[in-house]
Design a protein around this motif. Structure first.
Motif, PDB file in Angstrom:
ATOM      1  N   LYS A 177     -13.025  25.041 -17.360  1.00  0.00           N
ATOM      2  CA  LYS A 177     -13.348  25.092 -16.015  1.00  0.00           C
ATOM      3  C   LYS A 177     -12.211  25.770 -15.151  1.00  0.00           C
ATOM      4  O   LYS A 177     -12.532  26.396 -14.031  1.00  0.00           O
ATOM      5  CB  LYS A 177     -14.063  24.156 -15.208  1.00  0.00           C
ATOM      6  N   GLY A 178     -11.091  25.230 -15.391  1.00  0.00           N
ATOM      7  CA  GLY A 178      -9.940  25.634 -14.285  1.00  0.00           C
ATOM      8  C   GLY A 178      -9.536  24.301 -13.425  1.00  0.00           C
ATOM      9  O   GLY A 178     -10.550  23.443 -13.335  1.00  0.00           O
ATOM     10  N   ASN A 179      -8.494  24.421 -12.627  1.00  0.00           N
ATOM     11  CA  ASN A 179      -7.980  23.385 -11.954  1.00  0.00           C
ATOM     12  C   ASN A 179      -8.821  23.538 -10.511  1.00  0.00           C
ATOM     13  O   ASN A 179      -9.777  23.977 -10.202  1.00  0.00           O
ATOM     14  CB  ASN A 179      -6.519  23.049 -11.751  1.00  0.00           C
ATOM     15  N   ILE A 180      -8.157  22.625  -9.486  1.00  0.00           N
ATOM     16  CA  ILE A 180      -8.857  22.782  -8.283  1.00  0.00           C
ATOM     17  C   ILE A 180      -8.547  24.039  -7.512  1.00  0.00           C
ATOM     18  O   ILE A 180      -9.263  24.504  -6.613  1.00  0.00           O
ATOM     19  CB  ILE A 180      -8.254  21.545  -7.322  1.00  0.00           C
ATOM     20  N   ASN A 181      -7.885  24.910  -7.971  1.00  0.00           N
ATOM     21  CA  ASN A 181      -7.552  26.337  -7.500  1.00  0.00           C
ATOM     22  C   ASN A 181      -8.124  27.295  -8.322  1.00  0.00           C
ATOM     23  O   ASN A 181      -7.940  28.499  -7.817  1.00  0.00           O
ATOM     24  CB  ASN A 181      -5.994  26.457  -7.518  1.00  0.00           C
ATOM     25  N   GLY A 182      -8.989  27.056  -9.315  1.00  0.00           N
ATOM     26  CA  GLY A 182      -9.880  27.819 -10.275  1.00  0.00           C
ATOM     27  C   GLY A 182      -8.949  28.409 -11.230  1.00  0.00           C
ATOM     28  O   GLY A 182      -9.352  29.265 -11.883  1.00  0.00           O
ATOM     29  N   LYS A 183      -7.692  28.046 -11.545  1.00  0.00           N
ATOM     30  CA  LYS A 183      -6.859  28.724 -12.449  1.00  0.00           C
ATOM     31  C   LYS A 183      -6.900  27.776 -13.713  1.00  0.00           C
ATOM     32  O   LYS A 183      -6.829  26.631 -13.586  1.00  0.00           O
ATOM     33  CB  LYS A 183      -5.422  28.787 -12.080  1.00  0.00           C
ATOM     34  N   ARG A 184      -7.444  28.254 -14.845  1.00  0.00           N
ATOM     35  CA  ARG A 184      -7.428  27.605 -16.157  1.00  0.00           C
ATOM     36  C   ARG A 184      -5.965  27.286 -16.536  1.00  0.00           C
ATOM     37  O   ARG A 184      -5.073  28.201 -16.871  1.00  0.00           O
ATOM     38  CB  ARG A 184      -8.341  28.438 -17.115  1.00  0.00           C
ATOM     39  N   LEU A 185      -5.972  25.987 -17.080  1.00  0.00           N
ATOM     40  CA  LEU A 185      -4.740  25.653 -17.942  1.00  0.00           C
ATOM     41  C   LEU A 185      -4.787  25.979 -19.297  1.00  0.00           C
ATOM     42  O   LEU A 185      -5.802  26.333 -19.929  1.00  0.00           O
ATOM     43  CB  LEU A 185      -4.192  24.401 -17.552  1.00  0.00           C
ATOM     44  N   GLY A 186      -3.736  25.787 -20.110  1.00  0.00           N
ATOM     45  CA  GLY A 186      -3.898  25.822 -21.713  1.00  0.00           C
ATOM     46  C   GLY A 186      -4.680  24.658 -22.286  1.00  0.00           C
ATOM     47  O   GLY A 186      -4.987  23.790 -21.628  1.00  0.00           O
ATOM     48  N   LYS A 187      -4.963  25.098 -23.511  1.00  0.00           N
ATOM     49  CA  LYS A 187      -5.884  24.121 -24.384  1.00  0.00           C
ATOM     50  C   LYS A 187      -4.999  22.930 -24.485  1.00  0.00           C
ATOM     51  O   LYS A 187      -3.905  22.715 -25.086  1.00  0.00           O
ATOM     52  CB  LYS A 187      -6.083  25.123 -25.749  1.00  0.00           C
ATOM     53  N   PRO A 188      -5.727  21.730 -24.280  1.00  0.00           N
ATOM     54  CA  PRO A 188      -5.118  20.406 -24.444  1.00  0.00           C
ATOM     55  C   PRO A 188      -4.805  19.957 -26.013  1.00  0.00           C
ATOM     56  O   PRO A 188      -5.476  20.544 -26.872  1.00  0.00           O
ATOM     57  CB  PRO A 188      -6.283  19.475 -24.178  1.00  0.00           C
ATOM     58  N   ARG A 189      -3.920  19.486 -26.077  1.00  0.00           N
ATOM     59  CA  ARG A 189      -3.266  19.311 -27.443  1.00  0.00           C
ATOM     60  C   ARG A 189      -3.357  17.663 -27.674  1.00  0.00           C
ATOM     61  O   ARG A 189      -3.546  16.788 -26.831  1.00  0.00           O
ATOM     62  CB  ARG A 189      -1.838  19.614 -27.516  1.00  0.00           C
ATOM     63  N   PHE A 190      -3.544  17.480 -29.105  1.00  0.00           N
ATOM     64  CA  PHE A 190      -3.500  16.170 -29.467  1.00  0.00           C
ATOM     65  C   PHE A 190      -2.026  15.576 -29.193  1.00  0.00           C
ATOM     66  O   PHE A 190      -1.000  15.912 -29.391  1.00  0.00           O
ATOM     67  CB  PHE A 190      -3.742  15.928 -31.067  1.00  0.00           C
ATOM     68  N   LYS A 191      -2.324  14.158 -29.323  1.00  0.00           N
ATOM     69  CA  LYS A 191      -1.008  13.453 -28.877  1.00  0.00           C
ATOM     70  C   LYS A 191      -0.443  12.845 -30.104  1.00  0.00           C
ATOM     71  O   LYS A 191      -1.092  12.294 -31.005  1.00  0.00           O
ATOM     72  CB  LYS A 191      -1.435  12.258 -27.816  1.00  0.00           C
ATOM     73  N   GLY A 192       0.836  13.177 -30.513  1.00  0.00           N
ATOM     74  CA  GLY A 192       1.517  12.706 -31.433  1.00  0.00           C
ATOM     75  C   GLY A 192       2.123  11.423 -31.169  1.00  0.00           C
ATOM     76  O   GLY A 192       1.923  10.927 -30.032  1.00  0.00           O
TER      77      GLY A 192
END
Length: 328
Positions: free
Chosen positions: A108-123
């Protein structure tokens, strides 16, 4: 207004073992809940560019896992894995909230409407903090702070809490040199704003660069300390020593900790420098105007290392926080 105060903790060996166990369990829970959302996303999407909607078969849509559905499922998690009962319930729910925020920022994007990168699994070792969404106002008791289900942990309170502020949350973080707690404080009162509008007489302009960190409109210049450049030789030696160790061994872990401490020292030096420069500017008692910097654009050029070493963005953030504390 919300401000954050960070203090160092001196936990006992048993408390350290418990908090490290929490971080590992929360890391696994974070990866499991994120995998649930990825599974839903793959089952409910169709590659329109690869096949026609008249040919491909769309399966029955699955229910989207959200914060509330995954939070209700924590009861089953505790039944299957009793070790999760040792974690505070709100801390465990905050882990689900982090998954929700990371997934929403991607789709959906952040508060500014900009979509960020795909979340990664935590190593392993990548989940470094946990948060108490609610804290009692009397949690600090002398030289100790009471953390639910952990107990009284020794606190190095280098500065007192400001009067009139209410403790909202507490985040325990594991860093390279130890454990820290960050208290989020809120003041419901509205600060008095400066009635004088900015003019040429009561405004000081600053120009940030790489030869000098900043130059005021009066010609006062502050040199760039270049902390990373100075520590680069030492960091290179530590990185080379780390690369020679077998990954996962005890010597590898010790070398990794030495490297992390060296990077943390550089970050702390830069932060201290930014804070002192911000206080020096505010001591002039004037409005502050700066240029609009395209830091992300400059970070993609050959000047990337120098730009990131100067830390313009973090300096402007600290300057903004200091101004808000003064009610400007």
């Amino acid at each position: 207004m919300r401000v954050a105060y960070q203090y160092r903790l001196r936990p006992t060996s048993s408390q350290i073992a418990l908090m490290e166990k929490w971080l590992e369990l929360l890391r696994k829970q974070y990866n499991y809940r994120l995998a649930e959302r990825f599974k839903w996303w793959k089952q409910n999407r169709c590659d329109v560019h690869a096949c026609s909607l008249l040919v491909c078969h769309l399966p029955e849509l699955k229910d989207e896992p959200d914060y509330y559905s995954q939070k209700r499922d924590l009861v089953n998690t505790k039944a299957l894995f009793p070790e999760y009962k040792t974690i505070h319930s709100q801390v465990l729910q905050n882990c689900i909230e982090r998954v929700q925020q990371a997934f929403d920022r991607w789709l959906k994007g952040n508060i500014n409407g900009k979509r960020l990168g795909k979340p990664r699994f935590k190593g392993a070792g990548r989940y470094r903090s946990f948060t108490y969404p609610q804290m009692k106002q009397n949690c600090i008791r002398g030289k100790f702070i009471h953390l639910p289900k952990i107990g009284l942990v020794k606190l190095i309170q280098n500065r007192p809490l400001p009067e009139g502020f209410v403790i909202k949350t507490a985040t325990v973080t594991r860093k390279a040199d130890g454990w820290y707690v960050t208290l989020s404080l809120q003041d419901s009162s509205v600060p008095e704003l400066d009635p004088d509008p900015p003019t040429l007489e009561n405004t000081i302009g600053i120009d940030m660069g790489l030869d000098s960190f900043l130059v005021t409109d009066q010609g006062e210049a502050i040199p760039v300390p270049r902390y990373y450049r100075r520590a680069q030789k030492r960091l290179k030696q530590l990185q080379r020593s780390l690369s020679r160790k077998r990954k996962g061994s005890n010597r590898y872990k010790k070398a990794l900790k030495r490297l992390a401490k060296a990077h943390l020292k550089v970050a702390n030096q830069r932060k201290d420098f930014h804070d002192k420069v911000a206080k020096w500017l505010l001591s002039k008692g004037k409005h502050i105007a700066h240029e609009a910097l395209n830091v992300k654009g400059l970070a993609r050029t050959n000047l990337a290392k120098s730009v990131l070493d100067a830390g313009w963005t973090s300096f402007l953030r600290i300057l903004t926080v200091r101004l808000r504390e003064l009610g400007c």
